[in-house]
Design an enzyme around this catalytic site. Structure first.
Site, short mmCIF file in Angstrom:
data_model
loop_
_atom_site.label_atom_id
_atom_site.label_comp_id
_atom_site.label_asym_id
_atom_site.label_seq_id
_atom_site.Cartn_x
_atom_site.Cartn_y
_atom_site.Cartn_z
N ASN A 162 -1.54 -28.82 39.76
CA ASN A 162 -1.52 -28.51 38.33
C ASN A 162 -2.94 -28.19 37.89
O ASN A 162 -3.75 -29.10 37.70
CB ASN A 162 -0.94 -29.70 37.56
CG ASN A 162 -0.75 -29.40 36.08
OD1 ASN A 162 -1.33 -28.48 35.53
ND2 ASN A 162 0.06 -30.22 35.42
N LYS B 159 -5.09 -31.38 38.83
CA LYS B 159 -4.29 -32.58 39.07
C LYS B 159 -3.40 -32.33 40.28
O LYS B 159 -2.94 -31.21 40.49
CB LYS B 159 -3.43 -32.91 37.85
CG LYS B 159 -4.22 -33.22 36.60
CD LYS B 159 -3.29 -33.44 35.41
CE LYS B 159 -4.08 -33.65 34.13
NZ LYS B 159 -3.20 -33.79 32.95
N ARG C 101 2.24 -25.57 38.99
CA ARG C 101 2.52 -25.40 37.57
C ARG C 101 1.85 -24.12 37.09
O ARG C 101 0.66 -23.89 37.32
CB ARG C 101 1.98 -26.59 36.79
CG ARG C 101 2.26 -26.49 35.28
CD ARG C 101 1.02 -26.68 34.48
NE ARG C 101 1.30 -26.61 33.05
CZ ARG C 101 0.39 -26.90 32.12
NH1 ARG C 101 -0.81 -27.30 32.47
NH2 ARG C 101 0.69 -26.78 30.85
N HIS D 66 4.69 -25.89 27.52
CA HIS D 66 5.07 -27.27 27.84
C HIS D 66 6.54 -27.39 28.25
O HIS D 66 7.13 -28.47 28.19
CB HIS D 66 4.82 -28.22 26.64
CG HIS D 66 3.39 -28.32 26.23
ND1 HIS D 66 2.99 -28.23 24.91
CD2 HIS D 66 2.26 -28.47 26.95
CE1 HIS D 66 1.68 -28.34 24.84
NE2 HIS D 66 1.21 -28.48 26.07
N ARG E 184 -7.34 -26.21 18.86
CA ARG E 184 -6.66 -24.97 18.47
C ARG E 184 -6.17 -25.06 17.03
O ARG E 184 -5.71 -26.12 16.59
CB ARG E 184 -5.48 -24.69 19.40
CG ARG E 184 -5.88 -24.50 20.85
CD ARG E 184 -4.67 -24.31 21.73
NE ARG E 184 -4.94 -24.79 23.08
CZ ARG E 184 -4.00 -25.15 23.94
NH1 ARG E 184 -2.73 -25.11 23.60
NH2 ARG E 184 -4.33 -25.57 25.14
N PHE F 98 -8.38 -38.04 19.89
CA PHE F 98 -7.64 -38.78 18.86
C PHE F 98 -7.97 -40.27 18.86
O PHE F 98 -7.89 -40.92 17.82
CB PHE F 98 -6.13 -38.56 19.03
CG PHE F 98 -5.62 -37.34 18.35
CD1 PHE F 98 -4.91 -37.43 17.17
CD2 PHE F 98 -5.87 -36.07 18.87
CE1 PHE F 98 -4.44 -36.29 16.53
CE2 PHE F 98 -5.41 -34.93 18.25
CZ PHE F 98 -4.69 -35.03 17.07
N GLY G 132 1.50 -38.66 21.95
CA GLY G 132 2.86 -39.10 21.65
C GLY G 132 3.22 -40.40 22.33
O GLY G 132 3.94 -41.24 21.78
N GLU H 105 5.27 -34.00 34.25
CA GLU H 105 5.46 -32.62 34.69
C GLU H 105 5.54 -32.54 36.21
O GLU H 105 6.34 -31.77 36.76
CB GLU H 105 4.30 -31.75 34.19
CG GLU H 105 4.30 -31.56 32.68
CD GLU H 105 3.03 -30.88 32.21
OE1 GLU H 105 1.98 -31.08 32.84
OE2 GLU H 105 3.09 -30.17 31.19
#
Length: 401
Positions: A9, A16, A91, A182, A243, A286, A335, A386
């Protein structure tokens, strides 16, 4: 292990990787190679030996060397896994107009990924480099590299969802439409949610909220994506880490013609300097913004804008549900880990029957969990995975070869 899948990925500054047993659906090793303050750091978690190791390397100038580093590590420490590889799953963020499902990689698929790079310039070129190195490093798997596309899951969207209200020939002649992103994780969430709620996927109606540095929300009806917040590129939709998300397109014209900002600089501002970073002028992290929420007005404002945008999209997607909504699901780095963000998002949805249980919401570390009160529509937290989905898609294509 007789049959394992290597999952790669690639991001713009990191790779990853995982080795997964696709039959038992378990990760054997998982790692990341990334550049941190100019130093290459390799972190690997060995789930069999219950061991985590971190190595630091000198500066690497060429991106391909990050990928080569992974193959060198695997050949030295995990040769038995390499000998058991039946395929490599990659991916890929954008597949363009014509690719609608996961594909065994050939020249035509590579060309499609290359053409779609214009829609995902921060991702697709690195995916191509990763595939190139993989084909060189493990020749025996030349026809066993599989591309799994983030855009594939959203190919079920109807025209009323994916078309822009611009002249139709821009779609018919130039494939300008909403593609989403996603999708690999939204598909994984769909499978996990069906298991949690004990419903068949083709009867499942959910709103999946993938919140992280890049964020998107998808309306899923009867197990299929019917609308999503990201668009032609991953720039549209929610306010994100760096973004801008949804803006009036005339802002771009104003920046160029009235403020005399070069178009390339405008692109950089909207993709790399906007979102919560642009509002806070502090950080796109965050965790740091939450720590400063009550002491820094701009940190507070940036989180409030982010949460407000998420709530608006969730509320809007209620109208896409045919009968009833089975669950709202939170996933992705924010999340999954920010109880604060989840609470602020859900508190705006009480009119729609969503109520959070503060005690359940504050619990961390559980894999798949319910955080709603007894009078609420189900609200779930499901960690993103994923790589597991990529391994399953890769195995499904290769097992009968």
């Amino acid at each position: 292990m007789k049959e394992v899948i290597l999952v790669l990925n690639c991001g713009s500054s990191s790779v990853k990787f995982s080795i997964i047993n696709p039959i038992k659906k378990i990760s054997l090793i998982q790692g990341i190679v990334e550049t941190i303050q100019g130093v290459v750091v390799l972190s690997i978690q060995d789930f069999v030996l219950h061991k985590k190791t971190i190595q630091r390397f000198g500066k690497i100038e060429v991106y391909e060397q990050l990928i080569v580093l992974i193959f060198d590590l695997l050949s030295k420490r995990y040769k038995s896994y390499l000998d058991s590889l039946i395929g490599i799953g990659h991916r890929v963020v954008h597949g363009g107009q014509n690719i609608k499902t996961s594909m065994i990689i050939n020249d035509q698929v590579l060309l499609s990924i290359q053409k779609a790079s214009i829609f995902a310039p921060l991702h697709n070129p690195y995916h191509l480099l990763c595939i190139k190195v993989s084909l060189q490093k493990i020749l025996k798997l030349k026809n066993c590299n599989v591309a799994v596309f983030d855009t594939s899951f959203h190919q079920t969207m109807p025209k009323i969802s994916f078309l822009y209200a611009i002249p139709y020939y821009f779609y018919s002649n130039h494939a300008i439409r909403r593609y989403g992103a996603h999708g690999i994780n939204h598909l994984y969430i769909t499978h996990q949610c069906a298991l949690m709620l004990k419903k068949s996927i083709d009867r499942l109606n959910i709103i999946s909220c993938h919140l992280g540095g890049g964020s998107s929300i998808t309306a899923i009806v009867e197990g299929k994506s019917i609308d999503t917040s990201m668009g032609l590129t991953p720039l549209e939709g929610l306010a994100m880490g760096t973004r801008c998300g949804d803006i009036d397109p005339y802002i771009i014209f104003y920046m160029v013609t009235e403020l005399s900002i070069p178009l390339e600089e405008v692109k950089k501002i909207l993709t790399e300097k906007s979102g919560v970073l642009g509002i806070s002028a502090l950080t796109s992290d965050f965790r740091e913004l939450e720590r400063n929420y009550f002491t820094n007005k701009r940190a507070k404002l940036s989180i409030d804008i982010f949460c407000n945008r998420v709530s608006k999209y969730i509320g809007g997607y209620f109208t896409s549900m045919p009968k009833k909504l089975d669950a709202v699901v939170f996933t992705g780095g924010i999340g999954e880990n920010s109880s604060f963000v989840r609470q602020k998002v859900v508190e705006k949805l009480s009119l729609l029957g969503c109520f959070i249980d503060n005690e359940k919401n504050s619990i961390h570390g559980l894999k798949n969990r319910r955080i709603h009160s007894s009078k609420s529509i189900p609200i779930l937290v499901i960690p993103a995975n994923e790589n597991q989905m990529i391994a399953q898609e890769t195995y499904a294509l290769l097992k009968n070869l």
